[in-house]
Design a protein around this motif. Structure first.
Motif, mmCIF file in Angstrom:
data_model
loop_
_atom_site.group_PDB
_atom_site.id
_atom_site.type_symbol
_atom_site.label_atom_id
_atom_site.label_comp_id
_atom_site.label_asym_id
_atom_site.label_seq_id
_atom_site.Cartn_x
_atom_site.Cartn_y
_atom_site.Cartn_z
ATOM 1 N N ILE A 37 -75.034 25.332 -83.495
ATOM 2 C CA ILE A 37 -76.317 24.753 -83.094
ATOM 3 C C ILE A 37 -76.205 23.232 -83.008
ATOM 4 O O ILE A 37 -76.703 22.592 -82.080
ATOM 5 N N PHE A 38 -75.503 22.669 -83.961
ATOM 6 C CA PHE A 38 -75.299 21.212 -83.979
ATOM 7 C C PHE A 38 -74.631 20.760 -82.685
ATOM 8 O O PHE A 38 -75.004 19.762 -82.089
ATOM 9 N N HIS A 39 -73.628 21.540 -82.292
ATOM 10 C CA HIS A 39 -72.867 21.258 -81.078
ATOM 11 C C HIS A 39 -73.797 21.275 -79.857
ATOM 12 O O HIS A 39 -73.794 20.371 -79.023
ATOM 13 N N TYR A 40 -74.655 22.306 -79.818
ATOM 14 C CA TYR A 40 -75.587 22.442 -78.701
ATOM 15 C C TYR A 40 -76.604 21.298 -78.709
ATOM 16 O O TYR A 40 -76.872 20.665 -77.680
ATOM 17 N N VAL A 41 -77.158 21.038 -79.897
ATOM 18 C CA VAL A 41 -78.173 19.987 -79.998
ATOM 19 C C VAL A 41 -77.566 18.631 -79.627
ATOM 20 O O VAL A 41 -78.170 17.839 -78.910
ATOM 21 N N ALA A 42 -76.342 18.401 -80.095
ATOM 22 C CA ALA A 42 -75.680 17.124 -79.786
ATOM 23 C C ALA A 42 -75.549 16.968 -78.277
ATOM 24 O O ALA A 42 -75.781 15.891 -77.730
ATOM 25 N N TYR A 43 -75.207 18.073 -77.609
ATOM 26 C CA TYR A 43 -75.038 17.991 -76.156
ATOM 27 C C TYR A 43 -76.390 17.729 -75.486
ATOM 28 O O TYR A 43 -76.516 16.854 -74.639
ATOM 29 N N GLU A 44 -77.402 18.489 -75.899
ATOM 30 C CA GLU A 44 -78.720 18.316 -75.277
ATOM 31 C C GLU A 44 -79.244 16.895 -75.497
ATOM 32 O O GLU A 44 -79.908 16.333 -74.643
ATOM 33 N N ARG A 45 -78.920 16.349 -76.634
ATOM 34 C CA ARG A 45 -79.426 14.999 -76.926
ATOM 35 C C ARG A 45 -78.522 13.912 -76.355
ATOM 36 O O ARG A 45 -78.836 12.731 -76.471
ATOM 37 N N SER A 46 -77.394 14.339 -75.786
ATOM 38 C CA SER A 46 -76.480 13.334 -75.238
ATOM 39 C C SER A 46 -76.867 12.958 -73.811
ATOM 40 O O SER A 46 -76.292 12.068 -73.221
ATOM 41 N N TYR A 47 -77.879 13.669 -73.250
ATOM 42 C CA TYR A 47 -78.241 13.419 -71.864
ATOM 43 C C TYR A 47 -78.573 11.943 -71.633
ATOM 44 O O TYR A 47 -79.383 11.369 -72.344
ATOM 45 N N ASP A 48 -77.926 11.385 -70.656
ATOM 46 C CA ASP A 48 -78.154 10.016 -70.198
ATOM 47 C C ASP A 48 -77.800 8.952 -71.235
ATOM 48 O O ASP A 48 -77.935 7.772 -70.974
ATOM 49 N N ILE A 57 -83.641 1.210 -70.394
ATOM 50 C CA ILE A 57 -84.201 1.750 -69.154
ATOM 51 C C ILE A 57 -85.281 2.789 -69.456
ATOM 52 O O ILE A 57 -85.109 3.665 -70.298
ATOM 53 N N VAL A 58 -86.414 2.643 -68.768
ATOM 54 C CA VAL A 58 -87.510 3.597 -68.941
ATOM 55 C C VAL A 58 -87.930 4.113 -67.571
ATOM 56 O O VAL A 58 -87.673 3.468 -66.557
ATOM 57 N N ARG A 59 -88.547 5.297 -67.556
ATOM 58 C CA ARG A 59 -89.064 5.812 -66.292
ATOM 59 C C ARG A 59 -90.588 5.878 -66.366
ATOM 60 O O ARG A 59 -91.153 6.142 -67.434
ATOM 61 N N LEU A 60 -91.239 5.633 -65.239
ATOM 62 C CA LEU A 60 -92.696 5.683 -65.187
ATOM 63 C C LEU A 60 -93.172 7.097 -64.954
ATOM 64 O O LEU A 60 -92.489 7.894 -64.313
ATOM 65 N N ARG A 61 -94.353 7.396 -65.488
ATOM 66 C CA ARG A 61 -94.994 8.675 -65.223
ATOM 67 C C ARG A 61 -96.432 8.401 -64.830
ATOM 68 O O ARG A 61 -97.058 7.472 -65.365
ATOM 69 N N LEU A 62 -96.935 9.190 -63.909
ATOM 70 C CA LEU A 62 -98.304 8.990 -63.428
ATOM 71 C C LEU A 62 -99.166 10.189 -63.817
ATOM 72 O O LEU A 62 -98.824 11.330 -63.507
ATOM 73 N N ASP A 63 -100.259 9.928 -64.522
ATOM 74 C CA ASP A 63 -101.202 10.994 -64.866
ATOM 75 C C ASP A 63 -102.493 10.779 -64.073
ATOM 76 O O ASP A 63 -102.950 9.646 -63.941
ATOM 77 N N LEU A 274 -94.660 5.363 -69.960
ATOM 78 C CA LEU A 274 -93.223 5.107 -69.900
ATOM 79 C C LEU A 274 -92.486 6.097 -70.789
ATOM 80 O O LEU A 274 -92.987 6.478 -71.845
ATOM 81 N N ILE A 275 -91.327 6.487 -70.339
ATOM 82 C CA ILE A 275 -90.491 7.346 -71.198
ATOM 83 C C ILE A 275 -89.072 6.794 -71.159
ATOM 84 O O ILE A 275 -88.557 6.468 -70.086
ATOM 85 N N PRO A 276 -88.444 6.626 -72.341
ATOM 86 C CA PRO A 276 -87.073 6.103 -72.352
ATOM 87 C C PRO A 276 -86.137 7.057 -71.616
ATOM 88 O O PRO A 276 -86.312 8.273 -71.683
ATOM 89 N N LEU A 277 -85.173 6.488 -70.946
ATOM 90 C CA LEU A 277 -84.239 7.265 -70.135
ATOM 91 C C LEU A 277 -83.658 8.462 -70.897
ATOM 92 O O LEU A 277 -83.627 9.582 -70.398
ATOM 93 N N SER A 278 -83.210 8.192 -72.133
ATOM 94 C CA SER A 278 -82.514 9.270 -72.843
ATOM 95 C C SER A 278 -83.466 10.340 -73.376
ATOM 96 O O SER A 278 -83.033 11.364 -73.877
ATOM 97 N N ASP A 279 -84.786 10.128 -73.250
ATOM 98 C CA ASP A 279 -85.746 11.167 -73.661
ATOM 99 C C ASP A 279 -86.137 12.076 -72.500
ATOM 100 O O ASP A 279 -86.784 13.108 -72.712
ATOM 101 N N ILE A 280 -85.785 11.678 -71.273
ATOM 102 C CA ILE A 280 -86.298 12.418 -70.110
ATOM 103 C C ILE A 280 -85.876 13.874 -70.157
ATOM 104 O O ILE A 280 -86.699 14.770 -69.999
ATOM 105 N N HIS A 281 -84.600 14.112 -70.413
ATOM 106 C CA HIS A 281 -84.107 15.492 -70.337
ATOM 107 C C HIS A 281 -84.862 16.428 -71.278
ATOM 108 O O HIS A 281 -85.185 17.552 -70.911
ATOM 109 N N LEU A 282 -85.140 15.977 -72.479
ATOM 110 C CA LEU A 282 -85.740 16.899 -73.457
ATOM 111 C C LEU A 282 -87.260 16.828 -73.535
ATOM 112 O O LEU A 282 -87.899 17.795 -73.902
#
Lengths: 813, 225
Positions: A37-48, A57-63, A274-282
């Protein structure tokens, strides 16, 4: 001294082989699960996170809110926001805009042609923003003018083989116009653990240029405050908190967006986040995401399960070690007589715990390494071979030592606290305190097991519920072919009709219909609608599906009022079909009331010719949207081909032959609608499977503990069993006697597990628009399963003891 | 070497109060070999536990080598014990997981004696107890007499001033028993003080003096030499 401790620890392990095996097995399974699970979580959290500047870097979101209610949240926003923010906020160092550049790319010389979906028009800043590593070309000038294109190394190879791509040209069919793009750079294939797939990138000025050629004089690709298809990334200056910038955005929205006439009239308010780049995937799951993102909640949940399972394993160790203390008591007493002080003994027992844990950890690491590929397949991850990044490795080491230490500490203290005289005189009995602790720990273990079992049942029920629910639309035996992009609108009809006629002559093909979207896919085409003459009313956003005459019958969509589009009515190009939800939301109490009513959509006025019954365009996670069907003679994003042939391969081959002769410039891409639709449930199905797997493992490990404890319990009560038997107790009554206490513990664990499970699963179900009610019997089932497994474990031991010859058990005292 | 005065020890359960030692007073001089005898429950074992610093008295004085130790805490008691006292039990009490060598080595480890010296001292004492050839055996591989010789070896390896023996021959046949008693006598002749609890009149004759106890008190003393 340490050597002595280690040696003795080793002898103790090898002397009590059964006990050690049980302990090592439990710990190994626990640690293996944890590592996987650690291995999987590490990978999922490694995105970007591989990007050097990811932290800035942050990305914009529009509501968008209408009448105070959330209408939608979009991962994309207006193009004009980016330059405005850079101008107005000094903390914004730079921006990068991306917008889909799906196009049919062709290299005529090599006769390579393919529809490319994973590419973007991008500002030149995309190169530093996304850390593109150039293998050819000059990054400084690669995107500085129109019709320049970057390719990933794989794409370059696909179109140009082993020849250098730099300076060569590719034809691209985009939005009806064919353009020629110069390859000005080739970059190393973009890592898979990114929220974006970047295969090709086209200079942003190309988009502006193409639109100008197509008659857009307003420079909308740079100036629009209404076109919200742009992914906007901002690079913040060092030391800037994105939260602080986000706090300033409401004022920005009021200044630029919320106070114009349209917003006021429609009572619409827009917000930017705004959302930080590395949070986008999850943690970003909004409309128009570039790719299907990961599920942060599921990852976090799994992470929690990892800790629970390893905790269960360690609890076993603590339980078994303290239960065995009676056996070790004499040794402790003697050592004390011979001069050992408590610290010596604590150290000795801790060494034992560490040795046992280390053996388990070594086995677990090997197992994790072997099992990682299968685990990846199960969980749908492409994390690859077993490896932990340094931070996670350190984390694991920390947890491992802490766990080994804590699980060994309690038994160490209990054992080392024995008074030598009591022990050596044989007056020693296991203390009540130790028994209470063991009971509490067993209750904890089984509570976790029951939560996992019940959770699994509920996840399974929800997935089955979604799959079995009537969709209101027939998606079976449907082949979807991606429509051709190359024919011009003016000649399209002349190509499509003969294609359709040829296909319908094939045996087994029932119908073919064209549309802008198919079931199971998010509809991005939306418009604001008002009933004619009610200008003061706010616009209602409808989700639009462009269809031809055959769509409604082909999909067996039911009409609850009015009629389908028909060639007999020449006015149907301004006709509209709506679904029941739309009818209700526009304000027609009965579907029939909508017939003949007029709707204003931009500059068009539409008249409603029919109302369809509601159907699930997407999975049951999503609520049914208000929909508007428009007739379009040229719609062709997808062709839906209904077939009833058993010879699927033959039918597909026939369709392809016909396709190639009618659309020689377009690639033939197809998929099956039911499979594609069910993909929507894949994540949840998988979640259920993973949940089930760990529930099984958790209860298995808990049973190892129970097995050890009950064996020990039986051993301690050997004399009592013998006496009872001599006095006439039956075997059954003895089994009941020996199992009763454990059963009580498992039942007690239900008291803790039921409310916790209800709470967790109730929250989980909130993500589904259509969901099951949690039934009481689910808990009963989960509890009974746990009880049954526990009693079987304990019962076997008890039965063995109860059937022994009493003389033997009495002699053993 | 040992002087106890008005030593008291009472065991209490919820309902019953048992007086194990009732103002017991006696003295043991350095180099003496003293037997303590008496019926079951007279307080012999309690006395031995207190003398061995395994238990503390409720009242009275216990002077060991000129120091009042009656109220020492556990750490101090453990320290004094491992430097000065050796134990021999009726049931040998060897650690099953350790070899003969390792059992004998244990007190030296707790004393912090370095490896090479430990080896040499253990070998010397095993030699002396004529059990050297069994050094790598485990206790369960030895006869009772051999086990008790190992126990005696373990008791003397740190050169204690005092050996406390709790019915050392109780689990042995007469020839093995005599052997152990001879060992103890030899040790005593070399200067080690020995206090032995025993039921055996035969064994008590090896000692210099017998203290007979009844109901927690010393009733008579027989001087044998």
């Amino acid at each position: 001294m340490l050597k002595n401790h280690l040696r003795l620890a080793w002898r103790n392990l090898s002397k009590r082989k059964g006990y050690s095996a049980l302990n090592i097995l439990g710990l190994t399974i626990g640690i293996t699960c944890f590592l996987l699970i650690f291995h999987y979580v590490a990978y999922e959290r490694s995105y970007d996170a591989f990007q050097q500047d990811a932290g800035r870097i942050v990305r914009l979101r529009l509501d968008q809110y209408q009448d105070g209610k959330l209408a939608w949240k979009s991962a994309t926003s207006f193009t004009a926001i980016a330059p405005a923010m850079k101008k107005e906020y000094p903390e914004v160092a730079d921006y990068c805009r991306l917008i889909d550049a799906e196009m049919l790319l062709t290299n005529q010389e090599r006769n390579v042609k393919s529809s490319e979906l994973k590419g973007y028009f991008a500002d030149a800043s995309v190169i530093p923003f996304f850390d593109l590593h150039f293998v050819a070309g000059n990054p400084a000038t690669a995107l500085d003018g129109p019709y320049k294109m970057l390719l990933s190394a794989s794409m370059a190879k696909k179109y140009f083989g082993n020849e250098p791509a730099l300076g060569k040209r590719l034809k691209g069919l985009y939005n009806g116009s064919t353009e020629s793009f110069e390859v000005t750079g080739v970059f190393k294939d973009y890592p898979a653990n990114s929220h974006l797939i970047l295969n090709h990138l086209v200079s942003f000025s190309s988009l502006t240029q193409i639109r100008r050629e197509q008659g857009d004089s307003s420079n909308s690709s740079n100036l629009s405050w209404g076109w919200y298809d742009f992914y906007i990334y901002l690079q913040l200056k060092p030391g800037t908190s994105y939260k602080a910038l986000e706090a300033k955005l409401p004022a920005f929205c009021d200044r630029h967006m919320n106070n114009d006439d349209w917003h006021k009239k429609n009572n619409v308010r827009q917000e930017l986040h705004l959302i930080p780049l590395s949070d986008i995937h999850l943690y970003s799951n909004y409309n128009q995401e570039a790719e299907v993102n990961g599920n942060g909640k599921a990852v976090d949940f799994l992470f929690l399960i990892a800790f629970l399972i390893i905790a269960i394993a360690w609890i076993n160790y603590t339980n078994l070690a303290t239960a065995r203390s009676l056996e070790r008591a004499k040794e402790v007493g003697l050592r004390k007589v011979l001069g050992a002080i408590r610290t010596d003994l604590v150290l000795q027992f801790l060494t034992e715990s560490l040795l046992l844990n280390t053996i388990a950890a070594i086995l677990a690491i090997s197992l994790a390494w072997i099992l990682a590929p299968s685990f990846d397949t199960l969980i749908g991850s492409d994390a690859g071979s077993f490896m932990l990044p340094p931070a996670y490795l350190l984390g694991f080491a920390g947890i491992f030592f802490l766990g080994s230490f804590l699980s060994g500490l309690y038994p160490a203290f209990v054992l080392s606290g024995y008074h030598p005289i009591t022990v050596l005189k044989g007056l020693f009995k296991n203390s009540a305190r130790g028994q209470i602790l063991r009971k509490v720990l067993i209750i904890g273990q089984f509570a976790v097991s029951v939560i996992l079992i019940t959770g699994t049942i509920l996840v399974y029920q929800q997935v089955q519920y979604m799959r079995r629910q009537q969709l209101g639309v027939d998606i079976d035996r449907t082949l979807i072919v991606e429509g051709p992009a190359s024919p011009q609108d003016s000649v399209y009809k002349n190509v499509f009709q003969p294609f359709k006629t040829t296909l319908l002559q094939q045996p087994g093909i029932r119908s073919i219909t064209a549309s802008t979207n198919v079931m199971g896919q998010e509809i991005y085409w939306t418009n604001g609608i008002q009933p004619l003459g009610k200008d003061s009313r706010p616009e209602l956003t409808l989700y639009i599906l462009g269809i031809d005459y055959d769509f409604i019958p082909a999909y067996s969509l039911r009409l609850v009022a009015g009629r389908n589009f028909s060639p007999q009515f020449s006015t149907d190009d301004k006709g509209a079909l709506i679904n029941e939800t739309a009818a209700r939301m526009i304000g027609y109490p009965k579907p029939a009331d909508a017939l003949g009513q007029k709707l204003v959509r931009g500059r068009d006025t539409l008249h409603i010719v029919g109302v369809t019954a509601d159907y699930h365009h997407q999975g049951l996670q999503k609520a049914i949207d208000p929909m508007l069907f428009l007739y379009g003679p040229n719609v062709r994003s997808y062709y839906s081909i209904k077939f009833n042939s058993a010879d699927l391969h033959g039918a597909i081959a026939a369709i392809k032959r016909s396709w190639d002769s009618h659309f020689p410039n377009d690639p033939f891409n197809y998929f099956f609608l039911d499979e594609s639709f069910n993909q929507q449930y894949k994540a949840d199905t998988r979640f259920g499977e993973v949940f089930g797997l760990f529930a099984t493992i958790a209860i298995l490990i808990a049973c190892f503990g129970l097995l050890g404890l009950s064996a020990y319990n039986v051993l301690q009560r050997t004399k009592e069993i013998g006496i009872r038997k001599v006095l006439g107790a039956s075997s059954q009554s003895l089994v009941v006697l020996l199992s009763r206490d454990f059963a009580a513990l498992v039942l007690f664990s239900l008291v803790i597990a039921v409310p916790l499970t209800w709470w967790v699963m109730h929250n989980w179900l909130q993500d589904f628009a259509y969901r099951i009610d949690i039934q009481w019997w689910t808990f009963a089932l989960g509890g009974l399963a746990a009880l049954f497994i526990a009693l079987t474990t304990v019962g076997i031991q008890a039965a063995k003891a109860a059937m022994n010859n009493p003389v033997k058990s009495l002699r053993s005292e | 070497m040992i002087k106890i005065t008005d030593l008291q020890k009472t065991y209490r359960t919820e309902e019953v109060e048992t007086i194990a030692l009732n103002k017991l007073t006696f003295e043991v001089k350095e180099g003496e070999f003293v037997s303590v005898m008496g019926p079951s429950g007279c307080g012999k074992s309690t006395l031995l536990n207190i003398l061995g610093l395994l238990d503390d008295p409720d009242g009275g004085s216990f002077i060991f080598n000129g120091i009042e130790v009656a109220h020492f805490n556990e750490r101090k008691r453990a320290d004094l014990r491992k430097r000065n006292i050796g134990f021999v039990f009726q049931s040998f009490n060897l650690i099953d997981e350790l070899t003969v060598f390792e059992n004998v080595e244990l007190p030296l480890i707790y004393l912090g004696v370095k490896g090479p010296e430990r080896k040499q001292r253990v070998e010397t004492v095993l030699d002396k107890m004529q059990i050297m050839h069994r050094r790598n055996h485990y206790p369960q591989q030895l006869s009772g007499g051999q086990q008790q010789r190992v126990a005696v070896a373990r008791a003397v390896v740190n050169n204690p001033k005092l050996i406390l023996a709790d019915e050392p021959t109780g689990n042995l046949d007469s020839s093995n028993g005599n052997e152990v008693m001879t060992l103890l006598t030899d040790l005593n002749e070399q200067g080690t003080t020995i206090i032995m609890v025993t039921h055996s009149e035969h064994d008590s004759r090896y000692s210099h003096r017998i203290i007979r106890m009844l109901d927690g008190q010393a009733v008579t003393e027989n001087i044998l030499i």
